[in-house]
Write a protein that holds these residues in place. Structure first.
Motif, PDB file in Angstrom:
ATOM      1  N   VAL A  41       0.843  -1.201   0.000  1.00 18.80           N
ATOM      2  CA  VAL A  41       0.000   0.000   0.000  1.00 18.80           C
ATOM      3  C   VAL A  41       0.875   1.247   0.000  1.00 18.80           C
ATOM      4  CG1 VAL A  41      -1.919  -1.119   1.205  1.00 18.80           C
ATOM      5  CG2 VAL A  41      -0.162   0.106   2.524  1.00 18.80           C
ATOM      6  N   GLY A  42       0.227   2.387  -0.155  1.00 20.90           N
ATOM      7  CA  GLY A  42       0.911   3.663  -0.101  1.00 20.90           C
ATOM      8  C   GLY A  42       0.369   4.498   1.044  1.00 20.90           C
ATOM      9  N   PHE A  43       1.120   5.525   1.414  1.00 21.97           N
ATOM     10  CA  PHE A  43       0.745   6.404   2.522  1.00 21.97           C
ATOM     11  C   PHE A  43       0.940   7.853   2.112  1.00 21.97           C
ATOM     12  CE2 PHE A  43       1.943   8.757   6.399  1.00 21.97           C
ATOM     13  CZ  PHE A  43       0.786   8.560   7.130  1.00 21.97           C
ATOM     14  N   VAL A  44      -0.101   8.664   2.311  1.00 23.40           N
ATOM     15  CA  VAL A  44      -0.018  10.114   2.112  1.00 23.40           C
ATOM     16  C   VAL A  44       0.046  10.737   3.501  1.00 23.40           C
ATOM     17  CG1 VAL A  44      -1.135  12.185   1.214  1.00 23.40           C
ATOM     18  CG2 VAL A  44      -1.367  10.021  -0.021  1.00 23.40           C
ATOM     19  N   ASP A  45       1.151  11.389   3.818  1.00 28.61           N
ATOM     20  CA  ASP A  45       1.325  12.026   5.118  1.00 28.61           C
ATOM     21  C   ASP A  45       0.366  13.196   5.262  1.00 28.61           C
ATOM     22  OD1 ASP A  45       2.656  13.988   7.107  1.00 28.61           O
ATOM     23  OD2 ASP A  45       3.853  12.161   7.320  1.00 28.61           O
ATOM     24  N   ALA A  46      -0.081  13.441   6.480  1.00 27.32           N
ATOM     25  CA  ALA A  46      -1.007  14.544   6.759  1.00 27.32           C
ATOM     26  C   ALA A  46      -0.427  15.901   6.347  1.00 27.32           C
ATOM     27  CB  ALA A  46      -1.376  14.558   8.234  1.00 27.32           C
ATOM     28  N   LEU A  47       0.886  16.015   6.257  1.00 28.49           N
ATOM     29  CA  LEU A  47       1.505  17.269   5.816  1.00 28.49           C
ATOM     30  C   LEU A  47       1.066  17.652   4.414  1.00 28.49           C
ATOM     31  CD1 LEU A  47       5.116  16.640   7.117  1.00 28.49           C
ATOM     32  CD2 LEU A  47       3.489  18.296   8.012  1.00 28.49           C
ATOM     33  N   TYR A  48       0.611  16.681   3.632  1.00 33.01           N
ATOM     34  CA  TYR A  48       0.158  16.934   2.265  1.00 33.01           C
ATOM     35  C   TYR A  48      -1.355  17.074   2.143  1.00 33.01           C
ATOM     36  CZ  TYR A  48       4.831  15.601   0.720  1.00 33.01           C
ATOM     37  OH  TYR A  48       6.182  15.525   0.518  1.00 33.01           O
ATOM     38  N   ILE A  49      -2.074  16.899   3.235  1.00 35.53           N
ATOM     39  CA  ILE A  49      -3.533  16.902   3.178  1.00 35.53           C
ATOM     40  C   ILE A  49      -4.071  18.204   3.752  1.00 35.53           C
ATOM     41  CG2 ILE A  49      -5.632  15.734   3.928  1.00 35.53           C
ATOM     42  CD1 ILE A  49      -3.978  13.138   4.079  1.00 35.53           C
ATOM     43  N   ASP A  50      -4.841  18.924   2.934  1.00 34.57           N
ATOM     44  CA  ASP A  50      -5.485  20.158   3.371  1.00 34.57           C
ATOM     45  C   ASP A  50      -6.894  19.851   3.869  1.00 34.57           C
ATOM     46  OD1 ASP A  50      -3.309  21.778   2.605  1.00 34.57           O
ATOM     47  OD2 ASP A  50      -4.061  21.870   0.550  1.00 34.57           O
ATOM     48  N   ASP A  51      -7.451  20.751   4.665  1.00 38.70           N
ATOM     49  CA  ASP A  51      -8.811  20.573   5.175  1.00 38.70           C
ATOM     50  C   ASP A  51      -9.827  20.431   4.051  1.00 38.70           C
ATOM     51  OD1 ASP A  51      -7.944  20.659   7.792  1.00 38.70           O
ATOM     52  OD2 ASP A  51      -8.373  22.796   8.030  1.00 38.70           O
ATOM     53  N   SER A  52      -9.557  21.053   2.924  1.00 36.68           N
ATOM     54  CA  SER A  52     -10.499  21.015   1.802  1.00 36.68           C
ATOM     55  C   SER A  52     -10.381  19.741   0.957  1.00 36.68           C
ATOM     56  CB  SER A  52     -10.300  22.238   0.910  1.00 36.68           C
ATOM     57  OG  SER A  52      -8.995  22.217   0.359  1.00 36.68           O
ATOM     58  N   ASP A  53      -9.341  18.933   1.189  1.00 36.11           N
ATOM     59  CA  ASP A  53      -9.170  17.694   0.426  1.00 36.11           C
ATOM     60  C   ASP A  53     -10.233  16.675   0.815  1.00 36.11           C
ATOM     61  OD1 ASP A  53      -6.986  18.674  -0.911  1.00 36.11           O
ATOM     62  OD2 ASP A  53      -5.530  17.784   0.456  1.00 36.11           O
ATOM     63  N   GLN A  54     -10.592  15.863  -0.140  1.00 32.98           N
ATOM     64  CA  GLN A  54     -11.657  14.881   0.057  1.00 32.98           C
ATOM     65  C   GLN A  54     -11.104  13.462   0.170  1.00 32.98           C
ATOM     66  OE1 GLN A  54     -14.952  15.745   0.470  1.00 32.98           O
ATOM     67  NE2 GLN A  54     -14.125  17.807   0.538  1.00 32.98           N
ATOM     68  N   TYR A  55     -10.348  13.189   1.202  1.00 33.20           N
ATOM     69  CA  TYR A  55      -9.850  11.835   1.427  1.00 33.20           C
ATOM     70  C   TYR A  55     -10.933  11.065   2.174  1.00 33.20           C
ATOM     71  CZ  TYR A  55      -5.177  13.011  -0.146  1.00 33.20           C
ATOM     72  OH  TYR A  55      -4.100  13.372  -0.918  1.00 33.20           O
ATOM     73  N   GLU A  56     -11.679  10.260   1.427  1.00 37.40           N
ATOM     74  CA  GLU A  56     -12.760   9.453   1.993  1.00 37.40           C
ATOM     75  C   GLU A  56     -12.547   8.012   1.572  1.00 37.40           C
ATOM     76  OE1 GLU A  56     -16.179  11.245   0.240  1.00 37.40           O
ATOM     77  OE2 GLU A  56     -16.031  13.052   1.458  1.00 37.40           O
ATOM     78  N   VAL A  57     -12.818   7.072   2.470  1.00 35.90           N
ATOM     79  CA  VAL A  57     -12.647   5.658   2.171  1.00 35.90           C
ATOM     80  C   VAL A  57     -13.445   5.299   0.917  1.00 35.90           C
ATOM     81  CG1 VAL A  57     -13.076   3.311   3.005  1.00 35.90           C
ATOM     82  CG2 VAL A  57     -12.177   5.051   4.568  1.00 35.90           C
ATOM     83  N   GLY A  58     -12.780   4.617  -0.008  1.00 30.69           N
ATOM     84  CA  GLY A  58     -13.397   4.196  -1.257  1.00 30.69           C
ATOM     85  C   GLY A  58     -13.199   5.153  -2.411  1.00 30.69           C
ATOM     86  N   ARG A  59     -12.844   6.389  -2.110  1.00 39.20           N
ATOM     87  CA  ARG A  59     -12.651   7.374  -3.181  1.00 39.20           C
ATOM     88  C   ARG A  59     -11.373   7.065  -3.962  1.00 39.20           C
ATOM     89  NH1 ARG A  59     -12.877  13.924  -3.181  1.00 39.20           N
ATOM     90  NH2 ARG A  59     -12.373  14.079  -5.377  1.00 39.20           N
ATOM     91  N   THR A  60     -11.439   7.211  -5.273  1.00 39.46           N
ATOM     92  CA  THR A  60     -10.287   7.012  -6.138  1.00 39.46           C
ATOM     93  C   THR A  60      -9.652   8.371  -6.419  1.00 39.46           C
ATOM     94  OG1 THR A  60     -11.338   5.110  -7.158  1.00 39.46           O
ATOM     95  CG2 THR A  60      -9.548   6.114  -8.378  1.00 39.46           C
ATOM     96  N   LEU A  61      -8.312   8.400  -6.374  1.00 33.34           N
ATOM     97  CA  LEU A  61      -7.609   9.653  -6.620  1.00 33.34           C
ATOM     98  C   LEU A  61      -6.248   9.405  -7.241  1.00 33.34           C
ATOM     99  CD1 LEU A  61      -5.535   9.618  -4.006  1.00 33.34           C
ATOM    100  CD2 LEU A  61      -7.534  10.482  -2.862  1.00 33.34           C
ATOM    101  N   GLN A  62      -5.661  10.458  -7.757  1.00 28.86           N
ATOM    102  CA  GLN A  62      -4.324  10.416  -8.337  1.00 28.86           C
ATOM    103  C   GLN A  62      -3.301  10.742  -7.249  1.00 28.86           C
ATOM    104  OE1 GLN A  62      -3.437   9.928 -11.813  1.00 28.86           O
ATOM    105  NE2 GLN A  62      -5.523   9.123 -11.839  1.00 28.86           N
ATOM    106  N   VAL A  63      -2.190   9.983  -7.237  1.00 32.26           N
ATOM    107  CA  VAL A  63      -1.105  10.233  -6.284  1.00 32.26           C
ATOM    108  C   VAL A  63       0.232  10.070  -6.994  1.00 32.26           C
ATOM    109  CG1 VAL A  63      -2.344   9.581  -4.184  1.00 32.26           C
ATOM    110  CG2 VAL A  63      -1.190   7.822  -5.505  1.00 32.26           C
TER     111      VAL A  63
END
Length: 96
Positions: A41-63
């Protein structure tokens, strides 16, 4: 630093440095776990996540796949287009 050669499949080696699609598996205060469709698996550190980002379980995104961490047995990811944290710190004068 130990080489990742013996830990990764050829498909996994090919994604390092690339932007790929993944599905959010879990979200925590400290970051998000992303399923890349690969053995690790991969990990996106919270330092890269803004309050406006939509990180929700099941959502597909580009990384962007920055690297593979042998000790933690996972890929380090960041949103495409974001400057790596280490580069941001160097730009502010930190010697890393």
């Amino acid at each position: 630093m130990e080489s990742d050669e013996k830990y990764l499949t050829d498909a996994e080696k090919a994604v390092v440095g690339q932007t790929v699609e993944g599905a959010v598996e879990a979200v925590f205060r400290w970051g998000a776990i992303i399923n890349l469709g690969l053995p690790h698996v991969g990990f996106v550190d919270a330092l890269y996540i803004d309050d406006s980002d939509q990180y929700e379980v099941g959502r597909t995104l580009q990384v962007h796949v920055s690297s593979f961490d042998v000790r933690q047995n996972k890929f380090w990811l960041r949103p495409p287009g974001q400057t790596p944290v280490v580069d941001r710190l160097r730009a502010k004068g930190f010697d890393l």
